[in-house]
Scaffold this active site. Structure first.
Site, PDB file in Angstrom:
ATOM      1  N   CYS A 114     -67.710  40.065 -74.231  1.00 11.88           N
ATOM      2  CA  CYS A 114     -68.115  41.341 -73.853  1.00 11.88           C
ATOM      3  C   CYS A 114     -68.730  42.077 -74.998  1.00 11.88           C
ATOM      4  CB  CYS A 114     -67.503  42.071 -72.860  1.00 11.88           C
ATOM      5  SG  CYS A 114     -67.096  41.365 -71.424  1.00 11.88           S
ATOM      6  N   HIS A 260     -69.996  49.227 -73.096  1.00 12.87           N
ATOM      7  CA  HIS A 260     -70.154  47.940 -72.214  1.00 12.87           C
ATOM      8  C   HIS A 260     -69.884  48.355 -70.749  1.00 12.87           C
ATOM      9  CE1 HIS A 260     -69.383  44.188 -70.421  1.00 12.87           C
ATOM     10  NE2 HIS A 260     -68.153  44.257 -70.433  1.00 12.87           N
ATOM     11  N   ASN A 290     -71.223  43.966 -64.085  1.00 14.58           N
ATOM     12  CA  ASN A 290     -70.790  43.462 -65.314  1.00 14.58           C
ATOM     13  C   ASN A 290     -71.473  42.221 -65.937  1.00 14.58           C
ATOM     14  OD1 ASN A 290     -69.505  42.592 -67.966  1.00 14.58           O
ATOM     15  ND2 ASN A 290     -67.443  43.106 -67.100  1.00 14.58           N
TER      16      ASN A 290
HETATM   17  C1  COA Z   1     -60.323  44.622 -61.217  1.00 17.35           C
HETATM   18  C2  COA Z   1     -60.011  46.232 -61.116  1.00 17.35           C
HETATM   19  C3  COA Z   1     -61.392  46.703 -60.506  1.00 17.35           C
HETATM   20  C4  COA Z   1     -59.090  46.464 -60.039  1.00 17.35           C
HETATM   21  O1  COA Z   1     -58.854  47.698 -59.553  1.00 17.35           O
HETATM   22  P1  COA Z   1     -57.518  48.518 -59.713  1.00 17.35           P
HETATM   23  O2  COA Z   1     -57.800  49.936 -59.223  1.00 17.35           O
HETATM   24  O3  COA Z   1     -56.484  48.257 -60.953  1.00 17.35           O
HETATM   25  O4  COA Z   1     -56.808  47.657 -58.541  1.00 17.35           O
HETATM   26  P2  COA Z   1     -55.584  46.859 -58.653  1.00 17.35           P
HETATM   27  O5  COA Z   1     -55.600  45.775 -59.540  1.00 17.35           O
HETATM   28  O6  COA Z   1     -54.313  47.859 -58.710  1.00 17.35           O
HETATM   29  O7  COA Z   1     -55.489  46.173 -57.147  1.00 17.35           O
HETATM   30  C5  COA Z   1     -55.365  47.037 -55.967  1.00 17.35           C
HETATM   31  C6  COA Z   1     -55.540  46.181 -54.763  1.00 17.35           C
HETATM   32  O8  COA Z   1     -56.770  45.714 -54.459  1.00 17.35           O
HETATM   33  C7  COA Z   1     -56.832  44.381 -54.359  1.00 17.35           C
HETATM   34  N1  COA Z   1     -58.195  43.923 -54.496  1.00 17.35           N
HETATM   35  C8  COA Z   1     -58.683  43.367 -55.938  1.00 17.35           C
HETATM   36  N2  COA Z   1     -60.120  42.778 -55.904  1.00 17.35           N
HETATM   37  C9  COA Z   1     -60.303  43.414 -54.358  1.00 17.35           C
HETATM   38  C10 COA Z   1     -61.497  43.154 -54.120  1.00 17.35           C
HETATM   39  N3  COA Z   1     -62.758  42.815 -54.466  1.00 17.35           N
HETATM   40  N4  COA Z   1     -61.719  43.811 -52.772  1.00 17.35           N
HETATM   41  C11 COA Z   1     -60.746  44.339 -52.100  1.00 17.35           C
HETATM   42  N5  COA Z   1     -59.629  44.562 -52.624  1.00 17.35           N
HETATM   43  C12 COA Z   1     -59.266  43.974 -53.822  1.00 17.35           C
HETATM   44  C13 COA Z   1     -55.894  43.812 -55.096  1.00 17.35           C
HETATM   45  O9  COA Z   1     -55.540  42.461 -54.411  1.00 17.35           O
HETATM   46  C14 COA Z   1     -54.609  44.973 -54.758  1.00 17.35           C
HETATM   47  O10 COA Z   1     -54.088  44.519 -53.605  1.00 17.35           O
HETATM   48  P3  COA Z   1     -52.315  44.817 -53.706  1.00 17.35           P
HETATM   49  O11 COA Z   1     -52.244  46.168 -53.909  1.00 17.35           O
HETATM   50  O12 COA Z   1     -52.283  44.227 -51.958  1.00 17.35           O
HETATM   51  O13 COA Z   1     -51.905  43.645 -54.384  1.00 17.35           O
HETATM   52  C15 COA Z   1     -59.838  46.859 -62.198  1.00 17.35           C
HETATM   53  O14 COA Z   1     -58.277  46.487 -62.745  1.00 17.35           O
HETATM   54  C16 COA Z   1     -60.703  46.543 -63.392  1.00 17.35           C
HETATM   55  O15 COA Z   1     -61.757  46.950 -63.397  1.00 17.35           O
HETATM   56  N6  COA Z   1     -60.274  45.872 -64.549  1.00 17.35           N
HETATM   57  C17 COA Z   1     -60.808  45.629 -65.731  1.00 17.35           C
HETATM   58  C18 COA Z   1     -61.874  44.826 -65.176  1.00 17.35           C
HETATM   59  C19 COA Z   1     -63.012  44.251 -66.100  1.00 17.35           C
HETATM   60  O16 COA Z   1     -63.767  45.081 -66.763  1.00 17.35           O
HETATM   61  N7  COA Z   1     -62.936  43.037 -66.841  1.00 17.35           N
HETATM   62  C20 COA Z   1     -63.858  42.690 -67.637  1.00 17.35           C
HETATM   63  C21 COA Z   1     -63.707  43.284 -69.063  1.00 17.35           C
HETATM   64  S1  COA Z   1     -65.118  42.969 -70.142  1.00 17.35           S
END
Ligand code: COA
Length: 333
Positions: A114, A260, A290
Site C-alpha cells: 500500500c 492511502h 482499497n
Molecule cells: C477489517 C475491519 C474493517 C474490521 O472492522 P472492526 O470494526 O475492527 O471489526 P472487528 O475486526 O472488530 O470485527 C467485528 C465483527 O465483524 C465481523 N466481520 C468481519 N468482516 C465482516 C464482514 N465483511 N461482514 C460482516 N461481518 C464481518 C468479525 O468477524 C467480527 O465478528 P465477531 O465480533 O463475531 O468476532 C477493520 O479492522 C479494518 O479496516 N482494518 C484495517 C484493514 C486495512 O485497511 N487493511 C489494509 C491496510 S492497507
C-alpha cells in the site's frame, strides 16, 4: 540542488465492472450496512477474467501520457508498483514497457504494497533530481479480486479490496519556482509482516505449491484487521509530521491530504490525529474500495481533475500497508 521533480500528467483507470455490497452479500455472510459502517465502502471495481495488473497499468499510463501531452517515445524510465503482478516474475514494469512500445528503457518494480506509490515516487524523484532520467512513467496497478477469499472466513478482506490503476508522468523543474516534490519519508518495520500478508506461495516450502496449502486457504491474503487499523491510524500522521518538520511547515499549510484509501474510518482518524479539517482530506474509498498501491494515484488524478488540487497547493500524501511499510510525500503542485 534547485531542481525539483514535478508531476506533469496524471491518469487513472478502473475496470468497468462495478461490484456492489449487495452483490457481496450473496457470496458471503456480510451486509451492506456492516461494510458501509465499518469501512465506508459502497462499491468497488473488479476485472473480468484475462485482465492483469499490467493491462490496467497500461490504460492509466496512456491517460497520464495524454494529460502530460508528451510523446511516449520520450519517456526514458518506468517505475511500477504493485503487490499483485501478472506473474510471480517478471514484474509488471517490463510488461507495461512492451505493451506501450517504449523500446528498451529500464523498468523498476517496487514491492512495498500500500505504500508502493510513495516508495516509487521517492525512487523516481532521486533519478530526476540527479539528472539520470528526464521523463519517468510511474504507474501503480492492482488486481486483487481474482485472489480474495470470498467465503465467510475471508469476508474481512474480501469486502475491502478493489482493482484499479493510477499513473503519473514525472519531469525535472529547473525554474526555481519551488514547484515539485519537496521531500519523501519512508519507514518500515518487518516484524509485522505476518499481520498483513499473502503467506503462500513461499520459496521456503519445498515444493512451493502443495494441495494442503490450497485446502487451508493459505494462498489468500490475510490480515489482523484490528492491528492494521491501530497502526495505520498512528503511523500515517507520524509520517506526515516528519514531512512537515523537514520542510518547516504546519498542518494548516496543507491544502490537500491524500491518505492511502484503506478504510474511510482510518482516513477520518488520520485527519483527527493531525487536526486537519476533513474537507481537506481526499476520500474516494466509497467508490473504489482499497486498491493498495493504486489508491493514491487514483485519488490524486481525481482530485486534480475535479479542481480540488490546483497550481501552488501544498499536497501531502501518506500511506500505510503490508510490511509494515508507511510513508509520506510533500508536493508543491
Ligand atoms: C477489517 C475491519 C474493517 C474490521 O472492522 P472492526 O470494526 O475492527 O471489526 P472487528 O475486526 O472488530 O470485527 C467485528 C465483527 O465483524 C465481523 N466481520 C468481519 N468482516 C465482516 C464482514 N465483511 N461482514 C460482516 N461481518 C464481518 C468479525 O468477524 C467480527 O465478528 P465477531 O465480533 O463475531 O468476532 C477493520 O479492522 C479494518 O479496516 N482494518 C484495517 C484493514 C486495512 O485497511 N487493511 C489494509 C491496510 S492497507
Amino acid at each position: 540542488m534547485d531542481r525539483r521533480t514535478v508531476i506533469t500528467g496524471t491518469g487513472r483507470y478502473l475496470p468497468p465492472r462495478v461490484v456492489t455490497n449487495q452483490e457481496l452479500e450473496k457470496r458471503m455472510d456480510t451486509s451492506d450496512e456492516w461494510i458501509r459502517q465499518r469501512s465506508g465502502i459502497v462499491t468497488r471495481h473488479h476485472v473480468e477474467a484475462g485482465v492483469g495488473s499490467s493491462d490496467l497499468a497500461v490504460e492509466a499510463a496512456r491517460r497520464a501520457i495524454q494529460d502530460a501531452g508528451v510523446d511516449p517515445s520520450t519517456i526514458d524510465f518506468i517505475v511500477a508498483a504493485t503487490l499483485s503482478p501478472d506473474y510471480y516474475f517478471p514484474g509488471i514494469g517490463v510488461l507495461v514497457q512492451a505493451k506501450l512500445g517504449l523500446g528498451t528503457i529500464g523498468a523498476l518494480d517496487v514491492r512495498d504494497q500500500c505504500s508502493g506509490f510513495i516508495y516509487a515516487l521517492a525512487a523516481a524523484d532521486q533519478f530526476i533530481r540527479t539528472g539520470t532520467y528526464r521523463r519517468i512513467l510511474l504507474v501503480a496497478a492492482e488486481v486483487q479480486s481474482t485472489n480474495l477469499d470470498f467465503s465467510d472466513s475471508g469476508r474481512d478482506m474480501a469486502v475491502l479490496f478493489g482493482d484499479g490503476a493510477g499513473a503519473v508522468i514525472l519531469e525535472p523543474n529547473d525554474s526555481g519556482d519551488g514547484r515539485g516534490v519537496l521531500s519523501t519519508h519512508l519507514f518500515a518495520d518487518g516484524h509485522f509482516a505476518p499481520q498483513l500478508w499473502m503467506e503462500k506461495p513461499s520459496c521456503a516450502d519445498k515444493p512451493t505449491f502443495r494441495q494442503e496449502f490450497f485446502d487451508q486457504g493459505r494462498f489468500f491474503p490475510r490480515m489482523d484487521g484490528r492491528h492494521v487499523f491501530v497502526n495505520a491510524c498512528e503511523r500515517m500522521p507520524e509520517a506526515v509530521r516528519a514531512g512537515l518538520e523537514r520542510n518547516g511547515l504546519a498542518v494548516e499549510d496543507i491544502d490537500a491530504l491524500i491518505p492511502h484509501q484503506a478504510n474511510d474510518r482510518i482516513s477520518q482518524m488520520v485527519a483527527k490525529g493531525l487536526k486537519i479539517p476533513v474537507e481537506r482530506v481526499i476520500r474516494n474509498i466509497d467508490r473504489y474500495g482499497n486498491t493498495t498501491a493504486a489508491s493514491i494515484p487514483i485519488a490524486l488524478d481525481e482530485a486534480v481533475r475535479e479542481g480540488r488540487i490546483r497550481r501552488g497547493h501544498l499536497v501531502a500524501l501518506t500511506a500505510f500497508g503490508s510490511g509494515y511499510t508507511w510513508a509520506s510525500a510533500f508536493i508543491r503542485w
